[in-house]
Design a protein around this motif. Sequence first.
Motif, mmCIF file in Angstrom:
data_model
loop_
_atom_site.group_PDB
_atom_site.id
_atom_site.type_symbol
_atom_site.label_atom_id
_atom_site.label_comp_id
_atom_site.label_asym_id
_atom_site.label_seq_id
_atom_site.Cartn_x
_atom_site.Cartn_y
_atom_site.Cartn_z
ATOM 1 N N LEU A 41 28.832 14.645 -32.169
ATOM 2 C CA LEU A 41 28.221 14.321 -30.871
ATOM 3 C C LEU A 41 27.219 13.181 -31.024
ATOM 4 C CD1 LEU A 41 27.109 17.574 -29.012
ATOM 5 C CD2 LEU A 41 28.617 15.788 -28.153
ATOM 6 N N ILE A 44 28.322 9.626 -30.394
ATOM 7 C CA ILE A 44 28.931 9.234 -29.113
ATOM 8 C C ILE A 44 27.866 8.670 -28.193
ATOM 9 C CG2 ILE A 44 30.365 9.978 -27.195
ATOM 10 C CD1 ILE A 44 31.291 12.337 -28.897
ATOM 11 N N ILE A 47 29.250 9.915 -22.835
ATOM 12 C CA ILE A 47 30.268 10.940 -22.562
ATOM 13 C C ILE A 47 30.342 11.051 -21.050
ATOM 14 C CG2 ILE A 47 30.871 13.395 -22.769
ATOM 15 C CD1 ILE A 47 29.241 13.460 -25.335
ATOM 16 N N SER A 57 24.739 11.193 -22.826
ATOM 17 C CA SER A 57 24.963 10.695 -24.188
ATOM 18 C C SER A 57 25.209 11.888 -25.111
ATOM 19 C CB SER A 57 23.731 9.918 -24.677
ATOM 20 O OG SER A 57 22.677 10.813 -24.919
ATOM 21 N N GLY A 58 25.840 11.614 -26.252
ATOM 22 C CA GLY A 58 26.082 12.689 -27.218
ATOM 23 C C GLY A 58 24.771 13.316 -27.671
ATOM 24 N N SER A 62 23.844 17.203 -27.223
ATOM 25 C CA SER A 62 23.544 17.986 -28.419
ATOM 26 C C SER A 62 22.193 18.698 -28.271
ATOM 27 C CB SER A 62 23.514 17.050 -29.633
ATOM 28 O OG SER A 62 22.932 17.705 -30.715
ATOM 29 N N VAL A 278 34.956 17.002 -26.838
ATOM 30 C CA VAL A 278 33.769 17.856 -26.923
ATOM 31 C C VAL A 278 34.046 19.158 -26.183
ATOM 32 C CG1 VAL A 278 31.300 18.027 -26.486
ATOM 33 C CG2 VAL A 278 32.310 15.800 -26.987
#
Length: 301
Positions: A41, A44, A47, A57-58, A62, A278
């Motif tokens: 994640l 990235i 997303i 955003s990843g 997260s 994801v």
Amino acid sequence: MKKVDILIVGAGPGGMSAAQYGARAGYSTLVLDPMGPGGQLLYIDAIENYPGLGETSGYLLSEAMEKQCASFGVEMDYGAVSSISKEGNLFVSQTDIGEVESKAVILATGASHRHLGVKGEEEYRGKGVSYCATCDGPFFRGKKVVVAGGGDTALTDALYLSKLCSTVTIVHRREEFRAQKALQDKIAKVGNISTVMGRNIVEIKGDGSSVKEVVLDGGETIEADGVFVFIGTVPNSSLVERIAKTENGFVVTDDSMETTLPGLFASGDVRNTTFRQVVTAASDGAKAAHGADEYIRKNNL
Ligand code: NAP
């Protein structure tokens, strides 16, 4: 020896989803990852297809997953797991934080970047050759880069790089991209992205300290300050040997995410599956925790 109900190896979305489902069902749940929470994640940039979130955003996703885990009482720690063995009905794992006994284990170790294996790739790794656009893209602001690959990662990250770099040339070995149509449509509209189809990179050349060009089969060269390699992943599945895996090393599971070793489950990119997202990793995690719950109850552990 530390004792928990469920040990989860890996803190990417497949691991964190499993953890929150496990803890919410009342099990003591420990997640170990040498890199801490996030997994892939963290690589990235944007997303936009995780249901309900719009664009994020990843990193933010997260962070949200980590907070949700904590709110359900998941214990998360930094540390690698070096071995997992089943002794009677229980698992004993050797880890960086000591021996851990658990009733079930969920393997969520993800996958690592595949390398091209061409001359110059290792020599210029970190000197122009990269496997992560969000980590290294900013070093190539205003410069020319080549992207190797034709899947979702190559096109998503080419889009990201096009905002920083002067030109992005995608080199793909086939005449058709593997990536989703929506991404193909997007890159076609970006002025500084060009594509070279049906060609392979055979060498990465430089001046000893930085990349200068890539050489294609056929001998042509493309001037480049950086080469981003996005040609898929290899599963991190060597931790457990005596379970069924595909010829490429992906772990085989049934519908409840259980491997061929009862009580050992797998979740996310390490698993043999047709679509790696994801959201599918998160789905795997939920099913793996549910499977672990059923396994623990069925065996009166
Ligand atoms: P991938 O889908 O396996 O694609 C790898 C690409 O690299 C393919 O185009 C493949 O070519 C090429 N390739 C493989 N080995 C090569 C080699 N030795 N030399 C040159 N080219 C090579 O991998 P990915 O793009 O990393 O995606 C992984 C998973 O994550 C996929 O399931 C993908 O859908 C998912 N993902 C989704 C998103 C999104 O939804 N936004 C974003 C990123 C990733 P061929 O096509 O000829 O096989």
